[in-house]
Every structure is written in structure tokens, then in C-alpha cells.
Design a protein around this motif. Structure first.
Motif, PDB file in Angstrom:
ATOM      1  N   GLN A   1       0.716  -1.044   0.113  1.00  0.00           N
ATOM      2  CA  GLN A   1       0.083  -0.131   0.032  1.00  0.00           C
ATOM      3  C   GLN A   1       0.863   1.337   0.403  1.00  0.00           C
ATOM      4  O   GLN A   1       0.266   1.892   0.022  1.00  0.00           O
ATOM      5  CB  GLN A   1      -1.191   0.250   1.374  1.00  0.00           C
ATOM      6  N   ALA A   2       1.993   0.950   0.146  1.00  0.00           N
ATOM      7  CA  ALA A   2       3.026   1.898   0.501  1.00  0.00           C
ATOM      8  C   ALA A   2       3.028   3.082  -0.971  1.00  0.00           C
ATOM      9  O   ALA A   2       3.177   3.672  -1.392  1.00  0.00           O
ATOM     10  CB  ALA A   2       4.161   2.121   1.124  1.00  0.00           C
ATOM     11  N   LEU A   3       2.661   1.791  -2.268  1.00  0.00           N
ATOM     12  CA  LEU A   3       3.566   2.612  -4.002  1.00  0.00           C
ATOM     13  C   LEU A   3       1.812   3.740  -3.721  1.00  0.00           C
ATOM     14  O   LEU A   3       1.941   4.000  -5.059  1.00  0.00           O
ATOM     15  CB  LEU A   3       2.893   0.994  -4.224  1.00  0.00           C
ATOM     16  N   ILE A   4       1.052   3.649  -3.526  1.00  0.00           N
ATOM     17  CA  ILE A   4      -0.223   4.028  -4.067  1.00  0.00           C
ATOM     18  C   ILE A   4      -0.102   5.820  -3.833  1.00  0.00           C
ATOM     19  O   ILE A   4      -0.170   5.980  -4.949  1.00  0.00           O
ATOM     20  CB  ILE A   4      -1.526   3.975  -1.972  1.00  0.00           C
ATOM     21  N   PRO A   5       0.643   6.463  -3.430  1.00  0.00           N
ATOM     22  CA  PRO A   5       0.932   8.004  -4.209  1.00  0.00           C
ATOM     23  C   PRO A   5       1.775   8.121  -5.138  1.00  0.00           C
ATOM     24  O   PRO A   5       1.691   8.590  -5.929  1.00  0.00           O
ATOM     25  CB  PRO A   5       1.949   8.184  -2.295  1.00  0.00           C
ATOM     26  N   ILE A   6       2.960   7.346  -5.581  1.00  0.00           N
ATOM     27  CA  ILE A   6       3.240   7.029  -6.678  1.00  0.00           C
ATOM     28  C   ILE A   6       2.493   6.513  -7.758  1.00  0.00           C
ATOM     29  O   ILE A   6       2.827   7.234  -8.455  1.00  0.00           O
ATOM     30  CB  ILE A   6       4.535   5.644  -6.761  1.00  0.00           C
ATOM     31  N   HIS A   7       2.057   6.176  -7.519  1.00  0.00           N
ATOM     32  CA  HIS A   7       1.137   5.515  -8.386  1.00  0.00           C
ATOM     33  C   HIS A   7       0.106   6.593  -8.817  1.00  0.00           C
ATOM     34  O   HIS A   7      -0.999   6.977 -10.395  1.00  0.00           O
ATOM     35  CB  HIS A   7      -0.160   4.542  -8.303  1.00  0.00           C
ATOM     36  N   THR A   8      -0.783   7.528  -7.748  1.00  0.00           N
ATOM     37  CA  THR A   8      -1.636   8.911  -7.804  1.00  0.00           C
ATOM     38  C   THR A   8      -0.726   9.438  -8.341  1.00  0.00           C
ATOM     39  O   THR A   8      -0.934  10.355  -9.235  1.00  0.00           O
ATOM     40  CB  THR A   8      -1.632   8.765  -6.350  1.00  0.00           C
ATOM     41  N   THR A   9       0.304   9.576  -7.971  1.00  0.00           N
ATOM     42  CA  THR A   9       0.964  10.589  -8.759  1.00  0.00           C
ATOM     43  C   THR A   9       1.483  10.886 -10.433  1.00  0.00           C
ATOM     44  O   THR A   9       1.235  11.464 -11.487  1.00  0.00           O
ATOM     45  CB  THR A   9       2.511  10.885  -8.067  1.00  0.00           C
ATOM     46  N   LEU A  10       1.418   9.678 -10.493  1.00  0.00           N
ATOM     47  CA  LEU A  10       1.623   8.896 -12.004  1.00  0.00           C
ATOM     48  C   LEU A  10       0.377   8.883 -12.741  1.00  0.00           C
ATOM     49  O   LEU A  10       0.262   9.610 -13.992  1.00  0.00           O
ATOM     50  CB  LEU A  10       2.327   7.646 -12.200  1.00  0.00           C
ATOM     51  N   ILE A  11      -0.427   9.380 -12.841  1.00  0.00           N
ATOM     52  CA  ILE A  11      -1.992   8.901 -12.840  1.00  0.00           C
ATOM     53  C   ILE A  11      -1.914  10.237 -13.262  1.00  0.00           C
ATOM     54  O   ILE A  11      -2.811  10.716 -14.296  1.00  0.00           O
ATOM     55  CB  ILE A  11      -2.994   8.305 -11.654  1.00  0.00           C
ATOM     56  N   GLU A  12      -1.956  11.050 -12.178  1.00  0.00           N
ATOM     57  CA  GLU A  12      -2.177  12.763 -12.313  1.00  0.00           C
ATOM     58  C   GLU A  12      -1.549  13.178 -13.712  1.00  0.00           C
ATOM     59  O   GLU A  12      -1.719  14.278 -14.473  1.00  0.00           O
ATOM     60  CB  GLU A  12      -1.164  13.575 -11.048  1.00  0.00           C
ATOM     61  N   GLN A  13       0.130  12.464 -13.246  1.00  0.00           N
ATOM     62  CA  GLN A  13       0.654  13.523 -14.358  1.00  0.00           C
ATOM     63  C   GLN A  13       0.212  12.503 -16.228  1.00  0.00           C
ATOM     64  O   GLN A  13       0.252  13.286 -16.715  1.00  0.00           O
ATOM     65  CB  GLN A  13       2.399  12.823 -14.518  1.00  0.00           C
ATOM     66  N   GLN A  14       0.530  11.214 -16.059  1.00  0.00           N
ATOM     67  CA  GLN A  14       0.777  11.046 -17.727  1.00  0.00           C
ATOM     68  C   GLN A  14      -1.034  10.469 -17.682  1.00  0.00           C
ATOM     69  O   GLN A  14      -1.488   9.912 -18.854  1.00  0.00           O
ATOM     70  CB  GLN A  14       1.492  10.362 -17.553  1.00  0.00           C
ATOM     71  N   GLY A  15      -2.060  10.340 -17.100  1.00  0.00           N
ATOM     72  CA  GLY A  15      -2.805  10.105 -16.665  1.00  0.00           C
ATOM     73  C   GLY A  15      -2.805   8.765 -16.790  1.00  0.00           C
ATOM     74  O   GLY A  15      -4.499   7.515 -16.599  1.00  0.00           O
ATOM     75  N   TYR A  16      -2.183   7.681 -16.700  1.00  0.00           N
ATOM     76  CA  TYR A  16      -2.173   6.705 -15.861  1.00  0.00           C
ATOM     77  C   TYR A  16      -0.956   6.371 -15.263  1.00  0.00           C
ATOM     78  O   TYR A  16       0.240   6.592 -15.917  1.00  0.00           O
ATOM     79  CB  TYR A  16      -1.914   5.387 -17.400  1.00  0.00           C
ATOM     80  N   THR A  17      -0.828   5.086 -15.194  1.00  0.00           N
ATOM     81  CA  THR A  17       0.203   4.398 -13.987  1.00  0.00           C
ATOM     82  C   THR A  17       1.157   3.099 -14.318  1.00  0.00           C
ATOM     83  O   THR A  17       0.677   1.906 -15.333  1.00  0.00           O
ATOM     84  CB  THR A  17       0.254   4.375 -12.570  1.00  0.00           C
ATOM     85  N   VAL A  18       2.817   3.571 -14.982  1.00  0.00           N
ATOM     86  CA  VAL A  18       2.875   1.956 -15.921  1.00  0.00           C
ATOM     87  C   VAL A  18       3.440   0.950 -14.918  1.00  0.00           C
ATOM     88  O   VAL A  18       3.954   0.507 -14.983  1.00  0.00           O
ATOM     89  CB  VAL A  18       3.969   2.646 -16.667  1.00  0.00           C
ATOM     90  N   LEU A  19       3.725   1.417 -13.291  1.00  0.00           N
ATOM     91  CA  LEU A  19       4.438   0.391 -12.282  1.00  0.00           C
ATOM     92  C   LEU A  19       2.647  -0.745 -11.649  1.00  0.00           C
ATOM     93  O   LEU A  19       3.246  -2.083 -12.044  1.00  0.00           O
ATOM     94  CB  LEU A  19       4.810   1.306 -11.272  1.00  0.00           C
ATOM     95  N   LEU A  20       1.443  -0.180 -12.246  1.00  0.00           N
ATOM     96  CA  LEU A  20       0.514  -1.447 -11.947  1.00  0.00           C
ATOM     97  C   LEU A  20       0.585  -2.583 -12.897  1.00  0.00           C
ATOM     98  O   LEU A  20       0.220  -3.686 -12.186  1.00  0.00           O
ATOM     99  CB  LEU A  20      -0.791   0.055 -11.374  1.00  0.00           C
ATOM    100  N   PRO A  21       0.419  -2.532 -14.139  1.00  0.00           N
ATOM    101  CA  PRO A  21       0.666  -3.716 -14.625  1.00  0.00           C
ATOM    102  C   PRO A  21       1.394  -4.340 -14.501  1.00  0.00           C
ATOM    103  O   PRO A  21       1.411  -5.567 -14.997  1.00  0.00           O
ATOM    104  CB  PRO A  21       0.457  -3.335 -16.245  1.00  0.00           C
ATOM    105  N   LEU A  22       2.908  -4.418 -14.534  1.00  0.00           N
ATOM    106  CA  LEU A  22       4.090  -4.709 -13.991  1.00  0.00           C
ATOM    107  C   LEU A  22       3.888  -5.805 -12.039  1.00  0.00           C
ATOM    108  O   LEU A  22       3.932  -6.302 -12.575  1.00  0.00           O
ATOM    109  CB  LEU A  22       5.264  -3.755 -13.777  1.00  0.00           C
TER     110      LEU A  22
END
Length: 491
Positions: free
Chosen positions: A317-338
Motif C-alpha cells: 500500500q506504500a506504493l499508492i502515492p506513487i501510482h496516484t502521482t503518475l496517474i495525475e501526471q500521465q493519465g495512467y501508472t505504468v507500474l501497476l501492470p508490472l
């Protein structure tokens, strides 16, 4: 017997030391999270034996995570909260419990350093848990809005329902436009401040009028710094509020404390925090893109292979802020599919166990019941019910996750990004949320290939190396070795 969340909640409360030992109640998609005044007062063995409990995780600083699975956890959490507000005849027959200790004035919501050392929680782990607690309540909205955004994107690309798509755009985007406010509110609540003051200072980040403010020689941009800026602003507001509470006379507290808190923190946010958080957020996005473009296969292998241990420890769950930041910036997080490939490896490993241990009826029943959730990306039932008790299959599941992650990462090196527009779902449930730089169709094809790779490698690695080389596979039939013996042998 029909499932009864109230009975499960009663059994859980009794075995964690009773109502008086519970200081907080929360839940994520699969886990009930209880804060305990005295962690030693919980009977962990008895708790594991409660029907429906799939596993336990020590969350640190007195937090116990009880894995119940999707859907079930929501009902049991509601039942626990109900029981905490009224007497329970079943619980009154349980062992006597101690009342939770009062917190020292001015120390906020967390335990002191001596308590942390006594409980074996590290400051880093505690900080990660508390930051995760800020974002966990936001996941349902992220999922709902993300699915609507994906649906709206399909309608726009196909030029269907042009009269509806503007409305869907508003519904899907409004939450993300104001997510900073919710982050600020939850941050202040988690760290012992007044929630609405945290939301007020975080609102500065997204207010359109910041475009008229100049900081460090440039005009600010509404939303600059995103959730990181909101998090920092609310943390600062909590500190300023505590400082004021200890110095302002009681008669003036209701007027001066909120005014000083909003003024000082608001100016600090405009002239420092937004700019600094924007730099950090940009660095996170650039680092993620560079990592996948240059070392995609290796990065996918490491991320996919190590994610199951993170889930087991409750640190994912500590990765949630990183995912959220990527979604805000790019529209999606490239880490979650990995990271989702770890679940594919787990499914493949479970299928191999199902094939090899054909005489172990209870274990095969567990796999059949947990497999649908695993295919939809909820891995805890398979982790705690199948692979982790057996030992080796947990490691071979990680191998499958690493292979799936390497597959997706390899295509990232070739220039095909696969991202998720929201966080929460994985497995097959992630398909409606997929996006990428080459369209959702290509993203779905690469992601699907990664899942199949994870399934196949997880199955093969478990089938070939997940059991002892000599002797027959362990079973739980009468006259054969027990599953405990199987676990010791497999390890």
C-alpha cells in the motif's frame, strides 16, 4: 452454513482482546485493519482458526491486519464497528481485557518512541503504514472514476453517444481534479490534526487562482505538486495547529488557531511546498519512464518477482502515492501492470498445486474457492491458503510473477507503454482500466501476454520445483502426511 458477518466480527473482537483493546478500525480491499492498545492481548492462533480468516499480518506499531478477502472484509468491518458501539453478549463471556491507554496530550495519534521499540515497529514502516492509511479510503473512488474514464475513452474513440460523453467526462474527472483536498483531509485526520483544516490548505494546490502567484521566478500552475503537495501541506498544517493549541489562550483558540494554521500553511504551500512537490512529482514520472525505457525487462522482472512478498507483509500500500502521482501526471501508472504480474504467477502456482496434490481434497477445495478471486487480482486467499503454507510454491509463484513482469517490461523497452488509469484492481479486472501510448488495444494485448506468461511460468516452476524431488507429493488423506508435514518438507 450461511455466512454471517456479525458472527465473524464477534469472534474476531473476542480474540483480539475485546472492544477495549481496539483503538481504530479500517479496511482495504481484502484486509480488516485493527489498531490494538495491547498487541500482546490478541490470541493469534485462535484468530487464525476463525472461519473466513485467511491470514494475519503484523502491520507495525500495534496494527493487526486480518485477511478476509474482497466483499467479506467490507461486511465484517461494518459489523465490527457496530459491535464497538453496543454491548455484545458473546464478547462479554470472553477473557477480561485492558482499556486502551490514554494518549499523552499534544502527542497526536501515534505511540511514543518507547512504545515503537517495545512493539518492534520501525519508524520507516510506521510512516509507510500511516501514509498508506491516507490513501486507502480513496481507492473505491479511484476505481469507479477510472472505469468510467476508460468507458468514456472508448465512446470518444468510437464517436458513439456524443451527447453523453461530455457528462461522463465530468463525472469521471471531477474526483481526480479535487483529489488533493481529500488527501489533505485524510492526512490531517491520520496525523492528529483537524481534518477540515488539512483539506482547506490542500485546496490551495488545486485552486485556479494560484496561476496569478509567482514563486521562484515562474507562475504557479493549478495542481502543481499534486497529491504530494497536498500531503506536505496537510502535514505542515497539523504541526502548526498543534503549536498554536499549546500557546493560544482557550478563549481565543477557536478564532486564532484555525486562522494562523490556514494562513501560515497556505503561504508556505504557495511559496515553497507546491514548487518542491512539483519537482519531486516530475522526478518520479521521469524515473519511471526512464526505468522502463532503458531497463524494462530487468525492472519488470524485479518488480513482478518481489511484489508478492510486499503483499504478504502489507507494505504494497506504500506504493499508492506513487501510482496516484503518475496517474495525475500521465493519465495512467505504468507500474501497476508490472506489479499485477505477481498475481499471475500466484495463479499458475496454485494450479500446479491443484494438479500435483490430487489426493489433498481440502487443499484442492481451497484452491477452487480462491481461484476466481486470484484471477481478478486478489491474491491473499491463494497466498495465505495455499502457497505460503506450503513454502516452495510461494517462491515459484514469485518466479512466475517475475517472468510476467519481464514480458511487459520488454515491450516497454520497445516503446509500448502499458498503464492503468486507476489503482485497486489487477488480474483480469484491470483490463477495463488499461491505457497506453499506442492505444488501449495494444496495451490489452501486451498485458494479456504478460498474464499468460505469468500463469505458464508459475505453473511450470511450481510443478517442477515446488515439491520434494524424492517421495510422493504430500497429502492430507488419513494415513498420509499432514499439510504441516508437507510445509516442513517443502521448505
Amino acid at each position: 452454513m450461511r455466512y454471517d458477518p456479525l458472527s465473524t466480527a464477534t469472534a474476531v473482537l473476542t480474540r483480539v482482546g475485546g472492544r477495549a483493546n481496539v483503538t481504530s478500525v479500517a479496511h482495504c480491499m481484502t484486509r480488516l485493519r485493527l489498531g490494538l492498545a495491547d498487541p500482546a492481548g490478541a490470541d493469534l492462533e485462535a484468530l487464525r482458526a476463525v472461519p473466513g480468516v485467511l491470514g494475519l499480518v503484523d502491520g507495525g506499531d500495534g496494527t493487526l491486519q486480518i485477511v478476509l478477502g474482497p466483499g467479506v472484509v467490507t461486511e465484517v468491518t461494518a459489523a465490527v464497528r457496530t459491535l464497538l458501539t453496543r454491548p455484545s453478549p458473546e464478547e462479554s463471556t470472553g477473557p477480561p481485557t485492558k482499556a486502551p491507554p490514554e494518549r499523552p496530550a499534544g502527542r497526536g495519534a501515534g505511540p511514543d518512541e518507547e512504545e515503537l521499540r517495545r512493539r518492534g515497529a520501525t519508524p520507516v514502516r510506521t510512516a509507510l503504514r500511516r501514509i498508506a492509511n491516507v490513501f486507502l479510503p480513496l481507492i473505491p473512488a479511484l476505481i469507479g472514476c477510472g472505469i468510467l474514464a476508460g468507458l468514456n475513452g472508448l465512446l470518444l474513440n468510437a464517436a458513439w453517444l456524443p451527447g453523453l460523453t461530455p457528462a461522463l467526462t465530468v463525472v469521471a474527472s471531477a474526483f481526480m481534479a479535487l483529489i488533493a483536498v481529500f488527501v489533505g483531509y485524510n492526512t490531517a485526520k491520520e496525523f492528529g490534526g483537524t481534518p477540515v483544516l488539512g483539506g482547506a490548505v490542500a485546496a490551495v494546490v488545486v485552486y485556479p487562482g494560484v496561476a496569478k502567484v509567482t514563486a521562484f521566478g515562474t507562475h504557479l500552475v493549478p495542481g502543481q505538486g499534486g497529491v504530494l503537495g497536498a500531503l506536505a501541506a496537510a502535514l505542515l498544517a497539523t504541526r502548526v495547529e498543534r503549536w498554536c493549541r499549546g500557546r493560544v489562550p482557550g478563549a481565543l483558540d477557536v478564532l486564532l488557531t484555525p486562522t494562523v494554521t490556514v494562513l501560515v500553511t497556505g503561504l508556505a504551500t504557495l511559496y515553497g511546498l507546491m514548487y518542491a512537490a512539483g519537482v519531486v512529482a516530475s522526478a518520479i514520472g521521469a524515473a519511471a519512464n526512464w526505468l522502463l525505457a532503458t531497463t524494462g525487462a530487468a525492472a519488470g522482472l524485479v518488480l513482478g518477482g518481489l511484489f508478492l512478498p510486499l503483499v504478504m507483509l502489507g507494505l504494497h500500500q506504500a506504493l499508492i502515492p506513487i501510482h496516484t502521482t503518475l496517474i495525475e501526471q500521465q493519465g495512467y501508472t505504468v507500474l501497476l501492470p508490472l506489479l499485477s504480474m505477481a498475481g499471475a504467477g500466484q495463479v499458475g502456482a496454485a494450479l500446479a498445486v491443484y494438479v500435483r496434490l490430487r489426493h489433498d481434497v481440502p487443499l484442492r477445495t481451497t484452491i477452487r474457492s480462491a481461484l476466481p478471486a486470484g484471477l481478478l487480482g486478489v491474491g491473499e486467499p491463494l497466498i495465505y491458503g495455499v502457497s505460503l503454507p506450503l513454502g516452495r510454491p510461494f517462491l515459484t509463484a514469485c518466479v512466475g510473477g517475475a517472468a510476467g513482469g519481464a514480458f511487459v517490461g520488454f515491450f516497454a523497452m520497445l516503446g509500448t507503454e502499458v498503464g492503468a488509469t486507476a489503482i485497486g484492481p489487477s488480474g483480469w479486472a484491470l483490463f477495463p482500466l488499461l491505457a497506453g501510448n499506442r492505444g488501449p488495444g495494444m496495451a490489452a494485448a501486451v498485458y494479456g501476454g504478460g498474464l499468460l506468461t505469468g500463469y505458464a511460468v508459475g505453473f511450470a516452476a511450481t510443478f517442477l520445483f515446488g515439491f520434494p524431488r524424492h517421495g510422493r507429493p504430500p497429502t492430507t488423506r488419513q494415513g498420509k502426511r499432514s499439510r504441516a508435514d508437507a510445509r516442513r518438507t517443502a521448505m
